[in-house]
Design a protein around this motif. Structure first.
Motif, PDB file in Angstrom:
ATOM      1  N   LEU A 177       0.821  -1.199   0.000  1.00 53.69           N
ATOM      2  CA  LEU A 177       0.000   0.000   0.000  1.00 53.69           C
ATOM      3  C   LEU A 177       0.863   1.260   0.000  1.00 53.69           C
ATOM      4  O   LEU A 177       1.912   1.309   0.647  1.00 53.69           O
ATOM      5  CB  LEU A 177      -0.913   0.011   1.229  1.00 53.69           C
ATOM      6  CG  LEU A 177      -1.931  -1.129   1.341  1.00 53.69           C
ATOM      7  CD1 LEU A 177      -2.707  -1.006   2.635  1.00 53.69           C
ATOM      8  CD2 LEU A 177      -2.866  -1.148   0.155  1.00 53.69           C
ATOM      9  N   THR A 178       0.386   2.266  -0.703  1.00 52.94           N
ATOM     10  CA  THR A 178       1.071   3.551  -0.702  1.00 52.94           C
ATOM     11  C   THR A 178       0.757   4.310   0.599  1.00 52.94           C
ATOM     12  O   THR A 178      -0.134   3.928   1.366  1.00 52.94           O
ATOM     13  CB  THR A 178       0.635   4.397  -1.902  1.00 52.94           C
ATOM     14  OG1 THR A 178      -0.770   4.695  -1.769  1.00 52.94           O
ATOM     15  CG2 THR A 178       0.866   3.641  -3.205  1.00 52.94           C
ATOM     16  N   LEU A 183      -3.068   5.873   4.739  1.00 51.45           N
ATOM     17  CA  LEU A 183      -3.669   6.992   5.460  1.00 51.45           C
ATOM     18  C   LEU A 183      -5.188   6.950   5.359  1.00 51.45           C
ATOM     19  O   LEU A 183      -5.895   7.170   6.359  1.00 51.45           O
ATOM     20  CB  LEU A 183      -3.134   8.310   4.897  1.00 51.45           C
ATOM     21  CG  LEU A 183      -3.615   9.590   5.575  1.00 51.45           C
ATOM     22  CD1 LEU A 183      -3.229   9.593   7.043  1.00 51.45           C
ATOM     23  CD2 LEU A 183      -3.050  10.818   4.864  1.00 51.45           C
ATOM     24  N   ARG A 184      -5.722   6.666   4.178  1.00 48.72           N
ATOM     25  CA  ARG A 184      -7.180   6.598   4.019  1.00 48.72           C
ATOM     26  C   ARG A 184      -7.764   5.486   4.881  1.00 48.72           C
ATOM     27  O   ARG A 184      -8.839   5.656   5.489  1.00 48.72           O
ATOM     28  CB  ARG A 184      -7.547   6.376   2.551  1.00 48.72           C
ATOM     29  CG  ARG A 184      -7.197   7.534   1.642  1.00 48.72           C
ATOM     30  CD  ARG A 184      -8.020   7.507   0.372  1.00 48.72           C
ATOM     31  NE  ARG A 184      -7.846   6.281  -0.379  1.00 48.72           N
ATOM     32  CZ  ARG A 184      -6.959   6.105  -1.350  1.00 48.72           C
ATOM     33  NH1 ARG A 184      -6.152   7.091  -1.680  1.00 48.72           N
ATOM     34  NH2 ARG A 184      -6.881   4.969  -2.013  1.00 48.72           N
ATOM     35  N   VAL A 406     -12.636  17.691   4.499  1.00 51.67           N
ATOM     36  CA  VAL A 406     -11.191  17.888   4.556  1.00 51.67           C
ATOM     37  C   VAL A 406     -10.575  17.343   3.271  1.00 51.67           C
ATOM     38  O   VAL A 406     -10.987  16.286   2.761  1.00 51.67           O
ATOM     39  CB  VAL A 406     -10.583  17.169   5.785  1.00 51.67           C
ATOM     40  CG1 VAL A 406      -9.067  17.300   5.790  1.00 51.67           C
ATOM     41  CG2 VAL A 406     -11.176  17.731   7.071  1.00 51.67           C
ATOM     42  N   ASP A 407      -9.602  18.055   2.748  1.00 47.26           N
ATOM     43  CA  ASP A 407      -8.874  17.636   1.549  1.00 47.26           C
ATOM     44  C   ASP A 407      -7.802  16.630   1.961  1.00 47.26           C
ATOM     45  O   ASP A 407      -6.794  16.994   2.586  1.00 47.26           O
ATOM     46  CB  ASP A 407      -8.248  18.848   0.857  1.00 47.26           C
ATOM     47  CG  ASP A 407      -7.695  18.514  -0.522  1.00 47.26           C
ATOM     48  OD1 ASP A 407      -7.279  17.362  -0.734  1.00 47.26           O
ATOM     49  OD2 ASP A 407      -7.682  19.405  -1.385  1.00 47.26           O
ATOM     50  N   LEU A 408      -7.981  15.353   1.613  1.00 45.37           N
ATOM     51  CA  LEU A 408      -7.038  14.326   2.031  1.00 45.37           C
ATOM     52  C   LEU A 408      -5.723  14.404   1.262  1.00 45.37           C
ATOM     53  O   LEU A 408      -4.684  13.974   1.781  1.00 45.37           O
ATOM     54  CB  LEU A 408      -7.660  12.942   1.837  1.00 45.37           C
ATOM     55  CG  LEU A 408      -8.707  12.518   2.861  1.00 45.37           C
ATOM     56  CD1 LEU A 408      -9.120  11.077   2.636  1.00 45.37           C
ATOM     57  CD2 LEU A 408      -8.178  12.691   4.276  1.00 45.37           C
ATOM     58  N   ASP A 409      -5.757  14.911   0.041  1.00 45.29           N
ATOM     59  CA  ASP A 409      -4.500  15.045  -0.700  1.00 45.29           C
ATOM     60  C   ASP A 409      -3.560  16.025  -0.007  1.00 45.29           C
ATOM     61  O   ASP A 409      -2.341  15.800   0.069  1.00 45.29           O
ATOM     62  CB  ASP A 409      -4.779  15.501  -2.131  1.00 45.29           C
ATOM     63  CG  ASP A 409      -5.268  14.372  -3.020  1.00 45.29           C
ATOM     64  OD1 ASP A 409      -5.405  13.248  -2.505  1.00 45.29           O
ATOM     65  OD2 ASP A 409      -5.519  14.612  -4.217  1.00 45.29           O
ATOM     66  N   ALA A 413      -0.013  15.027   1.750  1.00 41.25           N
ATOM     67  CA  ALA A 413       1.227  15.721   1.383  1.00 41.25           C
ATOM     68  C   ALA A 413       1.915  16.322   2.596  1.00 41.25           C
ATOM     69  O   ALA A 413       3.149  16.334   2.691  1.00 41.25           O
ATOM     70  CB  ALA A 413       0.939  16.805   0.353  1.00 41.25           C
ATOM     71  N   MET A 414       1.128  16.803   3.558  1.00 37.70           N
ATOM     72  CA  MET A 414       1.709  17.415   4.739  1.00 37.70           C
ATOM     73  C   MET A 414       2.201  16.394   5.751  1.00 37.70           C
ATOM     74  O   MET A 414       3.001  16.705   6.618  1.00 37.70           O
ATOM     75  CB  MET A 414       0.669  18.318   5.416  1.00 37.70           C
ATOM     76  CG  MET A 414       0.206  19.485   4.570  1.00 37.70           C
ATOM     77  SD  MET A 414       1.540  20.622   4.191  1.00 37.70           S
ATOM     78  CE  MET A 414       1.930  21.195   5.834  1.00 37.70           C
ATOM     79  N   SER A 415       1.696  15.167   5.661  1.00 39.89           N
ATOM     80  CA  SER A 415       1.992  14.181   6.698  1.00 39.89           C
ATOM     81  C   SER A 415       3.132  13.247   6.349  1.00 39.89           C
ATOM     82  O   SER A 415       3.441  12.351   7.125  1.00 39.89           O
ATOM     83  CB  SER A 415       0.739  13.336   6.974  1.00 39.89           C
ATOM     84  OG  SER A 415       0.396  12.556   5.830  1.00 39.89           O
ATOM     85  N   THR A 416       3.765  13.428   5.201  1.00 42.35           N
ATOM     86  CA  THR A 416       4.809  12.491   4.794  1.00 42.35           C
ATOM     87  C   THR A 416       5.985  12.478   5.755  1.00 42.35           C
ATOM     88  O   THR A 416       6.669  11.469   5.906  1.00 42.35           O
ATOM     89  CB  THR A 416       5.306  12.843   3.384  1.00 42.35           C
ATOM     90  OG1 THR A 416       5.682  14.230   3.348  1.00 42.35           O
ATOM     91  CG2 THR A 416       4.211  12.600   2.352  1.00 42.35           C
TER      92      THR A 416
END
Length: 519
Positions: A177-178, A183-184, A406-409, A413-416
């Motif tokens: 999984l990516t 995260l999802r 909430v925008d999950l993208d 991106a912020m949580s990497t």
């Protein structure tokens, strides 16, 4: 019309008791064409069934000769010596087969000799070294063998399916999984654990939905993708937010007797379209330029998560009274989404945006200096609050319905780089409580930001634990009580240091919002 070739003969040309001359035709027909013709005219004849499954084209001459011999032998006829032979058969195509591919696909250690032997049994001509890649020419009676994977299936079938072990293959390193997928799943599990039920809605909306949600004219959310062949003429657009379709599911559940409903959805939305996609003519393959135009017209489809709830979030009973869903619950769920991704510094700033109530709506942002690629601007994550009464009336929702999106993208991106455990300090903390009187029009978050900015680096955390509005202060003012926690990473703080940082925080709130410290 003489006949439908390969499907059905004509009445005027059929053999009868008065027939004296017969022209024998032995032909090979395209399987796809025969199948389409038989279905189009609803003529499932024996000939059509045979040709649609594929017939060996190399036996046409032998079949014609056998028919002539039988007519001479049993019909008393005489064969004409003239023969017309038109051979338009395409040559059979060879293709390469990597012998090791069979074992990798099936999971059985076939030897090269066994693979070549099985291919020979089904009529294939194999040429090449048994140690690597061989050239395979399929037999003329097997038009279904067109690529190496077809040969892999034949080897497994002939050698025996019972020899294939029932084991789960192990995934090679570096796959799985990516980050976005993990995260999802984590967010879905966290929301389900808080009592929300996951649903999926159709992504199609009409222009009336934008009006029902109060989206103003010219808003980018109205610039939706228009479908050329929508399932319904009333919904020809692709949604640009999940809250454009999620309320329908809430209303449907409430109409069927559910009183306390909390739902969430994780799915994609279609961003504003960039251009119209050209439509290639029927039966033609689009060229590279048209393919580039089609790909360029495909809009961005970011992942979002939306929550909506009505009724009670805490049910009442013999243990006590319950509590109805409030705007703070939607904000809490949105903060929880960010917290799953390791984003704990999310700020809720009072704002106004349809379809939310102007006095009970916040935008969720990351603090300045936490932007993507080192940007110092605030990063918008989403919106949360209570829906506007006009929206509730237009959509037929229960009163005081709350929602968030909430925008999950952006979250992904912020949580990497946020999944890093913070070290636990061994130094003692110092706590100081302050109560400030400010005008009721000043947002609580704005006062907290001022205190945080004035306290400096020693401030570890700040929490608003009480809000008071009453007769002990002015009618236009409110009292905000904050708990400030100070800590140094390398030493024990002195009382003077704590007092100095606290006084600096109070002074900054006084300058920014005319806050006055209460005794």
């Amino acid at each position: 019309v003489l006949a439908l070739a390969g499907v059905m003969g004509g009445e005027s040309s059929e053999v009868s008791a008065t027939t004296t001359n017969v022209l024998i035709e032995s032909a090979h027909f395209d399987a796809r064409s025969i199948g389409r013709t038989a279905r189009r005219h609803r003529l499932p004849s024996e000939a059509a069934k045979r040709f649609a499954r594929g017939v060996d084209p190399t036996h046409s001459d032998a079949a014609a000769q056998m028919a002539a011999d039988l007519l001479v032998q049993f019909g008393g006829g005489a064969a004409d010596p003239l023969i017309t032979d038109v051979d338009e058969r395409a040559p059979r195509a060879e293709f390469d087969l990597e012998l090791a591919l069979v074992g990798r696909y099936v999971g059985v250690g076939y030897t090269p000799e066994r693979i070549i032997d099985v291919l020979g049994q089904i009529g294939c001509v194999v040429e090449g070294s048994p140690g690597g890649t061989v050239s395979v020419l399929p037999p003329s009676w097997r038009p279904d063998l067109t690529d190496p994977t077809d040969l892999v299936e034949e080897v497994a079938r002939i050698d025996g399916y019972d020899k294939i072990p029932s084991i789960v293959p192990s995934a090679p390193g570096g796959r799985g999984l990516t980050h976005h997928q993990r995260l999802r799943r984590a967010i879905a599990g966290a929301l389900a654990g808080q009592g929300l039920a996951e649903v999926l809605t159709y992504p199609f909306v009409g222009t009336k939905r934008f009006d029902d949600l109060g989206v103003p004219k010219g808003d980018p959310r109205r610039n939706a993708v228009v479908l050329a062949n929508p399932l319904s003429d009333e919904a020809p657009l692709m949604r640009t937010e999940l809250l454009q379709t999620l309320p329908d599911t809430l209303r449907r559940n409430v109409s069927r007797g559910a009183k306390d409903v909390a739902l969430f959805e994780i799915d994609t939305v279609s961003a504003a379209t960039r251009a119209s996609a050209p439509a290639p003519a029927g039966g033609t393959v689009p060229d590279d330029e048209m393919l580039a135009q089609i790909r360029g017209a495909v809009p961005d489809q970011p992942w979002h998560v939306a929550m909506i709830a009505s009724g009670s979030v805490v049910r009442g009973g013999w243990w006590g009274s319950g509590r109805a869903a409030q705007a703070s619950d939607a904000v809490s769920w949105a903060r929880g989404v960010a917290a799953v991704a390791g984003l704990h510094d999310v700020r809720a700033i009072t704002d106004s945006r349809m379809p939310f109530h102007p006095g009970r709506c916040v935008r969720l942002v990351l603090a300045a200096g936490q932007g993507i690629d080192g940007a110092t601007d605030e990063v918008l994550l989403g919106w949360a609050g209570e829906l506007h009464p006009k929206v509730i009336a237009a959509l037929g929702l229960p009163a005081r319905t709350v929602a968030a999106e909430v925008d999950l993208d952006v979250v992904a991106a912020m949580s990497t780089d946020r999944f890093v455990a913070s070290p636990i300090s061994t130094q003692p903390q110092a706590t100081s409580d302050v109560a400030l009187a400010v005008a009721r029009s000043v947002p609580n978050a704005a006062v907290e930001d001022s205190l945080r900015a004035g306290a400096g680096e020693l401030l570890e955390s700040i929490v608003l634990f009480d809000v008071y509005e009453g007769d002990q202060i002015e009618a236009t003012a409110k009292s905000l009580a904050f708990r400030l926690v100070f800590r140094a990473s390398d030493r024990t703080l002195r009382t003077e240091e704590v007092n100095e940082a606290r006084d600096a925080a109070i002074a900054r709130a006084g300058v920014d919002h005319q806050a006055v410290q209460r005794a």
